[in-house]
Design a protein around this motif. Structure first.
Motif, PDB file in Angstrom:
ATOM      1  N   MET A   1       3.551   4.421   9.562  1.00 45.47           N
ATOM      2  CA  MET A   1       4.953   4.040   9.762  1.00 45.47           C
ATOM      3  C   MET A   1       5.925   5.182   9.468  1.00 45.47           C
ATOM      4  O   MET A   1       6.968   5.305  10.100  1.00 45.47           O
ATOM      5  CB  MET A   1       5.304   2.820   8.898  1.00 45.47           C
ATOM      6  CG  MET A   1       4.674   1.531   9.382  1.00 45.47           C
ATOM      7  SD  MET A   1       5.178   1.129  11.079  1.00 45.47           S
ATOM      8  CE  MET A   1       3.608   1.102  11.902  1.00 45.47           C
TER       9      MET A   1
ATOM     10  N   GLN B   1       0.870  -1.186   0.000  1.00 41.76           N
ATOM     11  CA  GLN B   1       0.000   0.000   0.000  1.00 41.76           C
ATOM     12  C   GLN B   1       0.901   1.230   0.000  1.00 41.76           C
ATOM     13  O   GLN B   1       1.353   1.640  -1.051  1.00 41.76           O
ATOM     14  CB  GLN B   1      -0.989  -0.056   1.156  1.00 41.76           C
ATOM     15  CG  GLN B   1      -2.085  -1.100   0.881  1.00 41.76           C
ATOM     16  CD  GLN B   1      -3.258  -1.018   1.817  1.00 41.76           C
ATOM     17  OE1 GLN B   1      -3.577   0.024   2.383  1.00 41.76           O
ATOM     18  NE2 GLN B   1      -3.948  -2.133   1.988  1.00 41.76           N
ATOM     19  N   CYS B   2       1.234   1.766   1.154  1.00 47.44           N
ATOM     20  CA  CYS B   2       2.128   2.939   1.103  1.00 47.44           C
ATOM     21  C   CYS B   2       3.547   2.520   0.708  1.00 47.44           C
ATOM     22  O   CYS B   2       4.310   3.316   0.181  1.00 47.44           O
ATOM     23  CB  CYS B   2       2.132   3.678   2.424  1.00 47.44           C
ATOM     24  SG  CYS B   2       3.128   2.926   3.729  1.00 47.44           S
ATOM     25  N   GLY B   3       3.910   1.295   0.985  1.00 44.36           N
ATOM     26  CA  GLY B   3       5.229   0.793   0.583  1.00 44.36           C
ATOM     27  C   GLY B   3       6.354   1.114   1.547  1.00 44.36           C
ATOM     28  O   GLY B   3       7.492   0.733   1.306  1.00 44.36           O
ATOM     29  N   PHE B   4       6.040   1.809   2.639  1.00 45.22           N
ATOM     30  CA  PHE B   4       7.114   2.202   3.557  1.00 45.22           C
ATOM     31  C   PHE B   4       7.689   0.985   4.277  1.00 45.22           C
ATOM     32  O   PHE B   4       8.882   0.930   4.564  1.00 45.22           O
ATOM     33  CB  PHE B   4       6.573   3.221   4.579  1.00 45.22           C
ATOM     34  CG  PHE B   4       7.621   4.070   5.229  1.00 45.22           C
ATOM     35  CD1 PHE B   4       8.248   5.084   4.529  1.00 45.22           C
ATOM     36  CD2 PHE B   4       7.982   3.870   6.545  1.00 45.22           C
ATOM     37  CE1 PHE B   4       9.231   5.881   5.127  1.00 45.22           C
ATOM     38  CE2 PHE B   4       8.955   4.656   7.160  1.00 45.22           C
ATOM     39  CZ  PHE B   4       9.577   5.663   6.443  1.00 45.22           C
ATOM     40  N   CYS B   5       6.851   0.007   4.554  1.00 44.54           N
ATOM     41  CA  CYS B   5       7.326  -1.204   5.241  1.00 44.54           C
ATOM     42  C   CYS B   5       7.823  -2.262   4.273  1.00 44.54           C
ATOM     43  O   CYS B   5       8.387  -3.271   4.703  1.00 44.54           O
ATOM     44  CB  CYS B   5       6.205  -1.800   6.096  1.00 44.54           C
ATOM     45  SG  CYS B   5       4.896  -2.583   5.120  1.00 44.54           S
TER      46      CYS B   5
ATOM     47  N   CYS C   1       3.089  -3.299   9.904  1.00 39.67           N
ATOM     48  CA  CYS C   1       2.475  -2.656   8.736  1.00 39.67           C
ATOM     49  C   CYS C   1       1.147  -2.092   9.217  1.00 39.67           C
ATOM     50  O   CYS C   1       0.326  -2.828   9.748  1.00 39.67           O
ATOM     51  CB  CYS C   1       2.257  -3.648   7.602  1.00 39.67           C
ATOM     52  SG  CYS C   1       1.371  -2.903   6.211  1.00 39.67           S
ATOM     53  N   ARG C   2       0.937  -0.797   9.039  1.00 39.58           N
ATOM     54  CA  ARG C   2      -0.304  -0.177   9.505  1.00 39.58           C
ATOM     55  C   ARG C   2      -1.345  -0.127   8.390  1.00 39.58           C
ATOM     56  O   ARG C   2      -2.502   0.162   8.651  1.00 39.58           O
ATOM     57  CB  ARG C   2      -0.014   1.237  10.009  1.00 39.58           C
ATOM     58  CG  ARG C   2      -1.164   1.933  10.728  1.00 39.58           C
ATOM     59  CD  ARG C   2      -1.695   1.172  11.931  1.00 39.58           C
ATOM     60  NE  ARG C   2      -2.398   2.043  12.856  1.00 39.58           N
ATOM     61  CZ  ARG C   2      -3.087   1.621  13.902  1.00 39.58           C
ATOM     62  NH1 ARG C   2      -3.172   0.313  14.159  1.00 39.58           N
ATOM     63  NH2 ARG C   2      -3.685   2.467  14.703  1.00 39.58           N
ATOM     64  N   CYS C   3      -0.915  -0.414   7.145  1.00 38.76           N
ATOM     65  CA  CYS C   3      -1.845  -0.227   6.021  1.00 38.76           C
ATOM     66  C   CYS C   3      -2.653  -1.472   5.685  1.00 38.76           C
ATOM     67  O   CYS C   3      -3.820  -1.373   5.331  1.00 38.76           O
ATOM     68  CB  CYS C   3      -1.081   0.178   4.757  1.00 38.76           C
ATOM     69  SG  CYS C   3      -0.150   1.702   4.881  1.00 38.76           S
ATOM     70  N   THR C   4      -2.026  -2.646   5.727  1.00 37.96           N
ATOM     71  CA  THR C   4      -2.571  -3.766   4.958  1.00 37.96           C
ATOM     72  C   THR C   4      -3.380  -4.789   5.736  1.00 37.96           C
ATOM     73  O   THR C   4      -4.119  -5.558   5.131  1.00 37.96           O
ATOM     74  CB  THR C   4      -1.425  -4.556   4.305  1.00 37.96           C
ATOM     75  OG1 THR C   4      -0.614  -5.118   5.349  1.00 37.96           O
ATOM     76  CG2 THR C   4      -0.577  -3.680   3.411  1.00 37.96           C
TER      77      THR C   4
HETATM   78 FE1  FES Z   1       2.109   1.023   4.559  1.00 35.33          FE
HETATM   79 FE2  FES Z   1       2.936  -1.435   5.256  1.00 35.33          FE
HETATM   80  S1  FES Z   1       2.189  -0.783   3.328  1.00 35.33           S
HETATM   81  S2  FES Z   1       3.038   0.402   6.406  1.00 35.33           S
END
Ligand code: FES
Length: 972
Positions: A408, A105-109, A141-144
């Motif tokens: 994150m 999702q955001c790709g940060f993790c 991971c806060r998004c998925t």
């Molecule tokens: Fe956003 Fe894992 S994809 S924190």
């Protein structure tokens, strides 16, 4: 904050991504900083405390948190980062699988997840899903909700074992079913105990028009760069000679600054600027990134002589290094007059409570002497008369927690002057255009001298719909003439960021002939130290909370209250989540008391297709709204499908009487949300044709990991008859992309999508006109476009590239392009049914969630995988809201859980199986029939869980989060 490095450097040799490297480093410098300094930007910093796992790299093949590792321990070791795994041209199977499954999702993790998974698969090439979950538990991971991440690892394992891989996206017929026949492949749908993630089921009425790009699970357009760890986030691109900003925050919940002395700090070598309230003009503003004019009160100044919560701004420093900046903060002497903290919202309203906003220059506070920032009253019909005539009147009080966003990537921004002496603000923000407008007066620069660039964002969930650092960072750049970087520490995310509003919710529902004919909602919302989103969140809560069951006689009375706690702000769900939790639980309680089937009772009362929403005009968002009616809804189908998929009635009956310590329960809830703010939210899009027949899509819309860039490209591709990879998306930059209100209010698919569709329709018209001339066809409407080709009735054709070359270079030369704007006076509600299955240990109070299922009507689903990712991630956040997430304080107002080690967020091995079914509808006002999906995903979990826990225990729980202690107390 980085620890102070010892000055003497030591020589260290290590093997970095396969190459021997000699590095002279201070012995206690962290590996994380060395790697990022070396340009390896895939290594992320999320907390610098070893809690989040974003900085994970492989040290001698083993996942290790590089923020905890001193360089003095690294001599002779091997370090691998994501950069060593694969490139966009040749992806590692894990990178490929993360792309295909929608695990990003955001790709940060993502870099840390992939590296951790690689080390795991090296040891265990044929894992079970639960083993994957266990292996990934050290990387948050806060998004998925981790669903697709687990799927990606399992899929990569198949490739790495050399086995045959099936296409991830099933053939079309697999997920197309006529909702009217309800012939669902329930054998396909998982039962309790199945742990393998499933694809979302997409149920489609036969009447829906067929599409090519829209409705496909396309890979995210930004996926390749995220999966390879390219430098795409704010901190990954740093200007030459950049200074490091740092923020001094208040240690007191409520205090006046009697004196502040910066002389000792200023004398420290390497300090370039220090600013306090004495240095900045006292200009009032609100930090909430909302449209012009921002709702009152404007109760903040950039730096004040009073602090109103622990973590409030006191001073800022710019210095040559982060370490010097940190040291300088310690040398600022502040003499505080400590005032009484006010931590409880009900106590805050009582006479004698300390007055938090006693300044004379804030306008728009309802009653500052009682700390009431807003008092809202709205009414339709005659609630009192109708309550008096009801068969039954029921009341209930419910409480909800101060949940953290927990994204994150911390808040971060870098400001600098460009060669034209314009201020460039590179910021992780959801609202670049609002940032530009809001900071302009604060820093005394005209809007035209400010450029805000939004790069990739590492999650936001509403927390980055605020202007938290940009003004201070810009002030430091103005003071020094240099580029300055400011970032919240993880602790500051808790103390100085934003949260969900804590609320006390009191409902009264009047029932006549099993119909909810009158409703009253009395709400107290805790906005913390500043008003920011206090008005709008609580109004939205009132509107959605009174519209789900839409009593014609409704009343909303709300006090929004200041406390000396960190401000609440926008957070996914935006009030609707809290109020729907309360009303859903009360409806269950009523059904039980009246011995009614709860589903039938709700069905009799929920908002129906075509029905007018009675409170729509009275409760707009911070102002009067617009009359609205429900134009599309599959709430009935969502419930029917969920009941069938979960065997709801059979289980519910079986769980009524149980013995032993372990009790099972199943619960359900229905919810609605909105799609943008009616009559206010505006988005625009520009589409421009290139020589080769490709298109630039320029959007101010802000993809913060939701996949909005991708679904907007799909809409453009659909209309223009080209594959999605012919659409080059650029978002967002206030200099180059058209205005968009930003990512909030569940508006991007619906509002920004509406703008993209209009722009694409305009460009399509221009293409057809030009092609008609080329083909010598009288009426352009006779032409069709298919797969980059414009085709005439006689089957003569020209390619998109030929049209582009002709229009740019040869005939009637002009640029084929269009900019369109979109605004809607309706905000069509997506609808959903949420189901939860639990096990409760009635001896210990422990709850195990066995399964969550959400059946969602979000109109047409533009991209099933990214939409499912939104729902899965939403359910995970909502489960935290329900069971474990709250911000806790000591009696002095200090947060006692200001880190990821103390604030409980779910890890991959702690979440239950989560499934998603979409039931498509064709929203007449939406682009391709779409409504929103991002926020409804969080609305239903809490009430469904309370319903399930009641089914298991016979006890109603009304105070979230449902900690073990609260469950035990309830059971006793
Ligand atoms: Fe956003 Fe894992 S994809 S924190």
């Amino acid at each position: 904050m980085k620890s102070k490095p010892k000055s003497k450097k030591i020589p260290i040799t290590l093997v970095l991504n396969g190459q021997s490297r000699d590095i002279d480093s201070p012995p206690n410098k962290k590996l994380l900083d060395v790697l990022r300094d070396a340009g390896l930007k895939s290594v992320k910093s999320g907390c610098r405390e070893g809690d989040c796992g974003m900085c994970t790299v492989l040290v001698n093949g083993v996942p290790a948190k590089s923020c905890l590792i001193n360089m003095e321990t690294m001599h002779g070791k091997r370090v691998d980062t994501l950069e060593s795994l694969g490139s966009e041209e040749k992806l590692h199977p894990l990178q490929q699988a993360f792309l295909e499954t929608g695990a990003i999702q955001c790709g940060f993790c993502t870099p840390a997840q992939i590296l951790t998974a690689k080390a795991f698969l090296d040891k265990n090439p044929n894992p079970k899903p639960e083993e994957v979950r266990e292996a990934l538990a050290n990387v948050l991971c806060r998004c998925t909700g981790y669903v697709r991440i687990v799927d990606a690892v399992l899929r990569a394992a198949v490739v790495l074992r050399g086995e045959q891989l099936q296409p991830y996206i099933p053939p079309e017929e697999f997920y197309k079913h006529d909702v009217n026949e309800i012939k669902l492949p329930f054998g396909y749908y998982r039962r309790i105990g199945d742990t393998k993630p499933l694809l979302p089921l997409v149920i489609t009425p036969e009447s829906m028009s067929k599409t090519v790009s829209v409705g496909k699970s396309s890979i995210k357009v930004d996926g390749p760069k995220l999966v390879t760890g390219k430098p795409v986030f704010t901190d990954d691109v740093q200007p030459e000679g950049m200074l490091y900003g740092a923020l001094l925050t208040s240690p007191h919940a409520h205090a006046r600054i009697k004196e502040i002395d910066t002389n000792r700090a200023k004398s420290l070598a390497g300090v370039r600027a220090i600013l306090t309230y004495k240095d900045l003009p006292r200009l009032k503003y609100a930090t909430g990134g909302q449209s012009y004019p921002q709702p009152l009160p404007h109760d903040q100044v950039s730096l004040d002589n009073k602090v109103r919560h622990v973590g409030d701004r006191v001073a800022v420093v710019a210095a040559d290094t982060p370490e010097i900046a940190a040291q300088a903060l310690e040398l600022i002497d502040v003499d505080y007059e400590v005032l009484e903290p006010v931590l409880d919202m009900e106590a805050a309203m009582q006479p004698g409570a300390a007055v938090i906003h006693d300044e004379s220059d804030t306008e728009g506070i309802f009653d500052a002497s009682r700390n009431i920032v807003h008092h809202i009253e709205a009414e339709v019909g005659s609630p009192d008369e109708v309550f008096a005539e009801c068969d039954h009147v029921f009341e209930g009080e419910y409480r909800t927690p101060k949940q953290q966003h927990g994204q994150m990537e911390p808040h971060i921004c870098i400001t600098s002057f460009d060669e034209d002496n314009r201020l460039v603000v590179r910021s992780s923000t959801q609202v670049p255009f609002h940032v530009r407008r809001i900071i302009a007066p604060l820093i005394d620069l005209p809007v035209k001298r400010i450029r805000v660039i939004k790069p990739r964002i590492g999650g936001g969930f509403g927390g980055k719909q605020e202007v938290l650092l940009e003004d201070l960072c810009a002030h430091l750049t103005l003071a020094t003439g240099k580029a300055v970087r400011m970032e919240y520490t993880r602790s500051q995310e808790f103390t100085s960021g934003r949260t969900r509003h804590r609320q006390i919710i009191r409902y009264k529902l009047g029932i006549k002939d099993e119909k909810v004919v009158a409703a009253e909602l009395r709400l107290i919302g805790d906005t913390g130290a500043y008003g920011t989103h206090g008005l709008t969140v609580n109004m939205v809560g009132g509107f959605k909370g009174l519209t789900l069951y839409n009593a014609p006689n409704s009343r909303f009375i709300c006090d929004v209250v200041y406390t000396t706690t960190p401000p609440a702000g926008a957070y996914r769900g935006y009030g609707a989540m809290q109020e729907q939790f309360a009303v859903e639980v009360l409806m269950e309680e009523i059904a039980e008391k009246l011995k009614l089937d709860v589903v039938e009772f709700k069905r009799k009362n929920w908002l129906k297709l075509g029905e007018t929403m009675h409170m729509a005009r009275k409760l707009g968002e911070g102002r009067e709204g617009y009359d609205q009616a429900m134009a599309s809804s599959a709430i009935d189908e969502c419930v029917r499908i969920g009941l069938k998929a979960t065997d709801f009635y059979k289980k519910r009956a079986a769980f009524q009487s149980q013995t032993g310590n372990i009790h099972h329960g199943i619960g359900m809830a229905v919810v609605i949300h909105g799609s943008g703010i009616a009559g206010l939210d505006m988005g625009a899009a520009t589409i421009k044709m290139n020589d080769d027949g490709s298109f630039n899509l320029l959007i101010g819309a802000t993809d913060l990991g939701t996949g909005s860039d991708t679904i907007l490209a799909q809409m453009a591709a659909e209309q223009l008859g080209v594959p999605i990879n012919d659409i080059i998306v650029y978002s967002s930059d206030t200099d180059f992309t058209p205005f968009d209100k930003g990512a909030y209010a569940s508006s991007t698919t619906y509002i920004s999508g509406g703008a993209v569709l209009k722009a694409a329709q305009n460009v399509r018209r221009q293409i057809l006109v030009h092609a008609a001339k080329m083909l010598k066809i009288n009426n352009p409407k006779d032409l069709t476009i298919y797969n980059r080709t414009i085709i005439a009735p006689d089957e003569s054709s020209v390619t998109m590239e030929e049209v582009a070359l002709s229009s740019l270079h040869q005939m009637d030369q002009h640029q084929i392009m269009a900019t369109e704007s979109h605004l809607s006076y309706v905000s069509p509600p997506p609808t959903a049914a949420q189901f939860a299955e639990v096990m409760v240990n009635v001896e210990s109070g422990e709850i195990e969630v066995e399964r969550l299922l959400m059946v969602v009507d979000c109109g047409r689903v533009i991209n099933p995988l990214t939409a499912a990712g939104q729902v899965e991630g939403g359910m995970a956040q909502a489960l935290g809201f329900t069971l474990c997430e709250d911000t806790t304080f000591d009696s002095a107002g200090r947060i006692t859980n200001d880190s990821f080690s103390k604030y409980k967020m779910y890890k991959s091995n702690e979440l239950p199986p989560m499934d998603v079914i979409f039931v498509q509808t064709d929203e007449p006002s939406g682009p391709y029939g779409a409504k929103s999906v991002a926020e409804i995903s969080v609305d239903g979990t809490a009430p469904a869980m309370v319903s399930a826990i009641h089914n298991a225990t016979g006890v109603w729980f009304r105070d979230l989060p449902l900690t073990k202690e609260k469950i035990l107390a309830g059971l006793r």
